[in-house]
Design a protein around this motif. Sequence first.
Motif, PDB file in Angstrom:
ATOM      1  N   PRO A 141       4.029  -3.689 -21.876  1.00 30.62           N
ATOM      2  CA  PRO A 141       4.753  -4.954 -22.116  1.00 30.62           C
ATOM      3  C   PRO A 141       6.302  -4.693 -22.295  1.00 30.62           C
ATOM      4  N   GLY A 142       6.320  -5.712 -20.880  1.00 35.09           N
ATOM      5  CA  GLY A 142       8.241  -5.196 -20.809  1.00 35.09           C
ATOM      6  C   GLY A 142       8.850  -4.296 -20.175  1.00 35.09           C
ATOM      7  N   LEU A 143       8.190  -2.872 -18.985  1.00 30.32           N
ATOM      8  CA  LEU A 143       8.234  -1.998 -18.965  1.00 30.32           C
ATOM      9  C   LEU A 143       8.123  -2.078 -16.742  1.00 30.32           C
ATOM     10  N   LEU A 144       8.972  -0.990 -16.253  1.00 32.30           N
ATOM     11  CA  LEU A 144       8.863  -0.643 -15.077  1.00 32.30           C
ATOM     12  C   LEU A 144       8.545   0.451 -15.022  1.00 32.30           C
ATOM     13  N   ALA A 145       7.767   0.359 -13.660  1.00 30.15           N
ATOM     14  CA  ALA A 145       7.359   2.044 -13.479  1.00 30.15           C
ATOM     15  C   ALA A 145       7.476   2.355 -12.668  1.00 30.15           C
ATOM     16  N   VAL A 146       8.596   3.069 -11.848  1.00 28.76           N
ATOM     17  CA  VAL A 146       8.929   3.544 -10.711  1.00 28.76           C
ATOM     18  C   VAL A 146       8.772   4.896 -10.335  1.00 28.76           C
ATOM     19  N   ARG A 147       8.119   4.925  -8.561  1.00 31.57           N
ATOM     20  CA  ARG A 147       7.181   6.030  -8.514  1.00 31.57           C
ATOM     21  C   ARG A 147       7.626   6.771  -6.537  1.00 31.57           C
ATOM     22  N   ASP A 148       7.195   7.197  -6.033  1.00 33.79           N
ATOM     23  CA  ASP A 148       7.898   7.671  -4.814  1.00 33.79           C
ATOM     24  C   ASP A 148       6.868   6.976  -3.823  1.00 33.79           C
ATOM     25  N   SER A 149       7.089   6.424  -2.825  1.00 32.99           N
ATOM     26  CA  SER A 149       6.088   5.920  -2.060  1.00 32.99           C
ATOM     27  C   SER A 149       5.877   6.253  -0.602  1.00 32.99           C
ATOM     28  N   LYS A 150       6.109   7.632  -0.837  1.00 30.12           N
ATOM     29  CA  LYS A 150       4.907   8.236  -0.104  1.00 30.12           C
ATOM     30  C   LYS A 150       4.079   9.443  -0.686  1.00 30.12           C
ATOM     31  N   ASN A 151       4.564   9.475  -2.662  1.00 34.36           N
ATOM     32  CA  ASN A 151       3.026  10.074  -2.938  1.00 34.36           C
ATOM     33  C   ASN A 151       2.543   9.293  -4.066  1.00 34.36           C
ATOM     34  N   THR A 152       1.845   7.936  -3.419  1.00 30.49           N
ATOM     35  CA  THR A 152       1.289   6.826  -4.264  1.00 30.49           C
ATOM     36  C   THR A 152       0.614   7.661  -5.269  1.00 30.49           C
ATOM     37  N   ALA A 153      -0.328   8.654  -4.903  1.00 30.59           N
ATOM     38  CA  ALA A 153      -1.138   9.553  -5.994  1.00 30.59           C
ATOM     39  C   ALA A 153      -0.338  10.132  -7.329  1.00 30.59           C
ATOM     40  N   GLY A 154       1.113  10.387  -6.928  1.00 30.28           N
ATOM     41  CA  GLY A 154       2.203  10.978  -7.996  1.00 30.28           C
ATOM     42  C   GLY A 154       2.077  10.221  -9.583  1.00 30.28           C
ATOM     43  N   PRO A 155       3.293  11.078 -10.296  1.00 31.74           N
ATOM     44  CA  PRO A 155       3.271  10.554 -11.374  1.00 31.74           C
ATOM     45  C   PRO A 155       4.206   9.166 -11.020  1.00 31.74           C
ATOM     46  N   ALA A 156       4.501   8.064 -12.375  1.00 32.88           N
ATOM     47  CA  ALA A 156       5.709   7.286 -12.142  1.00 32.88           C
ATOM     48  C   ALA A 156       6.579   7.176 -13.216  1.00 32.88           C
ATOM     49  N   LEU A 157       8.028   6.789 -13.666  1.00 32.35           N
ATOM     50  CA  LEU A 157       8.259   6.743 -14.595  1.00 32.35           C
ATOM     51  C   LEU A 157       9.121   5.908 -14.619  1.00 32.35           C
ATOM     52  N   LEU A 158       8.703   5.851 -16.303  1.00 32.71           N
ATOM     53  CA  LEU A 158       8.832   4.230 -16.742  1.00 32.71           C
ATOM     54  C   LEU A 158      10.173   3.753 -17.439  1.00 32.71           C
ATOM     55  N   PHE A 159      10.583   2.908 -17.124  1.00 31.73           N
ATOM     56  CA  PHE A 159      11.976   2.037 -17.412  1.00 31.73           C
ATOM     57  C   PHE A 159      11.842   0.540 -18.068  1.00 31.73           C
ATOM     58  N   ALA A 160      12.972   0.825 -18.938  1.00 32.68           N
ATOM     59  CA  ALA A 160      12.936  -0.751 -19.681  1.00 32.68           C
ATOM     60  C   ALA A 160      13.358  -1.927 -18.105  1.00 32.68           C
ATOM     61  N   PRO A 161      13.348  -2.926 -17.968  1.00 28.40           N
ATOM     62  CA  PRO A 161      13.986  -3.156 -16.544  1.00 28.40           C
ATOM     63  C   PRO A 161      15.741  -4.052 -16.909  1.00 28.40           C
ATOM     64  N   THR A 162      16.126  -3.414 -17.855  1.00 35.04           N
ATOM     65  CA  THR A 162      17.502  -3.794 -17.795  1.00 35.04           C
ATOM     66  C   THR A 162      18.222  -2.486 -17.909  1.00 35.04           C
ATOM     67  N   ALA A 163      17.855  -0.415 -18.214  1.00 26.79           N
ATOM     68  CA  ALA A 163      17.782   0.097 -17.933  1.00 26.79           C
ATOM     69  C   ALA A 163      17.717   0.264 -16.329  1.00 26.79           C
TER      70      ALA A 163
END
Length: 58
Positions: A12-34
């Motif tokens: 609900p209203g989060l943005l996931a960010v990950r390394d494009s070269k490591n698609t199986a790796g972890p993602a960081l979650l941010f509020a879209p404004t942050a």
Amino acid sequence: MNNCVETAALPPGLLAVRDSKNTAGPALLFAPTAWGTFVDALRGDALGSGAAARRSAS
């Protein structure tokens, strides 16, 4: 070197960010404004990436 990240909107209203070269790796979650604040700071070199110094040294 190309450093790229991928983003995806998640409920609900989060943005996931990950390394494009490591698609199986972890993602960081941010509020879209942050994430938006972070990207704006990068564009303005407010985080001291040194890009302006590298340009002036060329």
